[in-house]
Design a protein around this motif. Structure first.
Motif, short mmCIF file in Angstrom:
data_model
loop_
_atom_site.label_atom_id
_atom_site.label_comp_id
_atom_site.label_asym_id
_atom_site.label_seq_id
_atom_site.Cartn_x
_atom_site.Cartn_y
_atom_site.Cartn_z
N LYS A 1 -4.47 0.46 7.40
CA LYS A 1 -5.41 0.03 6.36
C LYS A 1 -5.12 -1.40 5.89
O LYS A 1 -6.04 -2.18 5.60
N ILE B 1 -1.71 4.19 6.43
CA ILE B 1 -1.59 3.23 5.33
C ILE B 1 -1.30 1.84 5.88
O ILE B 1 -1.88 0.84 5.44
N TYR C 1 10.34 10.00 -0.15
CA TYR C 1 9.14 9.54 0.55
C TYR C 1 9.58 8.87 1.83
O TYR C 1 10.40 7.96 1.80
N SER D 1 -9.43 9.52 9.62
CA SER D 1 -9.10 9.68 8.20
C SER D 1 -10.24 9.24 7.28
O SER D 1 -10.31 9.68 6.13
N GLU E 1 2.08 1.84 -3.52
CA GLU E 1 1.04 2.41 -4.37
C GLU E 1 1.00 3.93 -4.18
O GLU E 1 0.86 4.70 -5.16
N ASP E 2 1.12 4.38 -2.93
CA ASP E 2 1.14 5.81 -2.64
C ASP E 2 2.39 6.48 -3.22
O ASP E 2 2.33 7.59 -3.75
N ASN F 1 1.85 6.90 -6.90
CA ASN F 1 0.87 7.96 -7.16
C ASN F 1 1.49 9.34 -6.99
O ASN F 1 1.16 10.29 -7.72
N LYS F 2 2.40 9.46 -6.03
CA LYS F 2 3.04 10.75 -5.74
C LYS F 2 4.32 10.96 -6.55
O LYS F 2 4.97 12.00 -6.42
N LEU G 1 0.83 -1.21 0.00
CA LEU G 1 0.00 0.00 0.00
C LEU G 1 0.86 1.26 0.00
O LEU G 1 0.52 2.25 -0.66
N PHE G 2 1.98 1.22 0.73
CA PHE G 2 2.89 2.38 0.72
C PHE G 2 3.43 2.62 -0.69
O PHE G 2 3.53 3.76 -1.14
#
Length: 308
Positions: free
Chosen positions: A142, A139, A129, A217, A42-43, A46-47, A39-40
């Motif tokens: 989640k 994250i 990051y 959140s 993916e972030d 995206n960034k 999940l990290f």
């Protein structure tokens, strides 16, 4: 990422024990840190970040997995790690194999070192990051909300209900995610984190802070400490410490069920679960233990386990 659940051959305090094999997630020896790292990353994508900075010890499963995922994607990875005596672990060897840059510092200088490292990267026109140690943060939480949903699906498909869910609790986001998953599904069973290092009241508060951070959140109301079952009776002498009973438990589970546990996390947690069931006279229940990974640490411990 639906990992298998298997029934253990032995009974403990006349309970049926099941184990969710997150150690079998098919990347870099699996574990809860892979759930979080996916999940990290993916972030990160995206960034459009091009460098990762994180923190952890030489035994860190998190750092092994983050450095592996970084290498697989061709992204620079920097690990801030405290000075320590034990550095020659398999996890550390793999961090080196994956080409991670290791920056050692005094534990009192960790925050300053992280900030200065990020500043230097920005000066060099990187877009860094930062991932907190252990994959801490919303994250990471989640990831185990998702895992709780997997458990609910398994129960429906197999017509079974787990009365208790146990796991080893470290940085707190695994437990926080499971608690959030149960709250969001109006599920009231006990989710018990067996601490491998932290003492209460701090340990419970760290978990609660992660729970409430995630709930906020997604626009939900916050909750109190009554939702957190964080057990600190089995930390022995703190992080990385063990005893003969833990080693005996690890050997027994390996021989009878072929499941590797380690002395820092899962073996300690499984042993603590056994002690908890006995102490609280819990009998004739279906118990789920989540195997949060750490297989390389098993091999670090193998000689000690074999000689016990």
């Amino acid at each position: 990422m639906n990992t298998p659940i298997q029934k253990m051959s032995g009974q403990y305090s006349n309970n049926d024990i099941f184990i969710k094999r997150d150690d079998l997630i098919p990347f870099s020896f699996g574990g809860n840190k892979v759930r979080k790292a996916k999940l990290f990353f993916e972030d990160i994508e995206n960034k459009k970040c091009d460098c990762i900075v994180t923190y952890g010890s030489s035994s860190s499963n998190h750092c092994r997995i983050v450095s592996n995922m970084s290498a697989a994607r061709g992204i620079k990875c920097i690990i801030i790690t405290p000075n320590e005596k034990k550095e020659n672990t398999y996890n550390r060897k793999m961090m080196d194999l994956f080409g991670a840059e290791i920056i050692n510092c005094k534990i009192s200088d960790v925050k300053e070192t992280i900030e200065s490292t990020l500043d230097k990267l920005r000066e060099k026109k990187y877009k860094p990051y930062f991932i907190q140690g252990g994959g801490h943060g919303d994250i990471g939480t989640k990831a185990y909300v998702n895992a709780f949903e997997e458990i609910l699906s398994y129960e429906i498909e197999n017509k079974i209900k787990f009365d208790y869910i146990f796991h080893t609790s470290g940085t707190g986001t695994t437990q926080a995610g499971l608690i959030c998953g149960s709250l969001l599904n109006k599920d009231r069973r006990k989710i018990i984190g067996i601490s491998n290092a932290r003492k209460n009241p701090n340990g419970s508060q760290v978990v609660l802070d992660s729970v409430n951070s995630y709930l906020k959140s997604i626009g939900n109301i916050t909750v109190g400490l009554e939702v957190v079952d964080f057990v600190d009776e089995y930390i022995i002498n703190g992080y990385g410490s063990s005893n003969d009973e833990v080693m005996k438990t690890i050997r027994e589970i390996l021989v009878k069920d072929g499941v590797p546990l380690d002395m820092t996390y899962t073996g300690k947690g499984f042993w603590g679960m056994k002690k908890y069931l006995e102490k609280n006279q819990i009998i004739r229940k279906n118990i789920l233990f989540i195997h949060t990974g750490g297989t390389p640490l098993f091999f670090d411990d193998l000689e000690a386990i074999n000689n016990d």
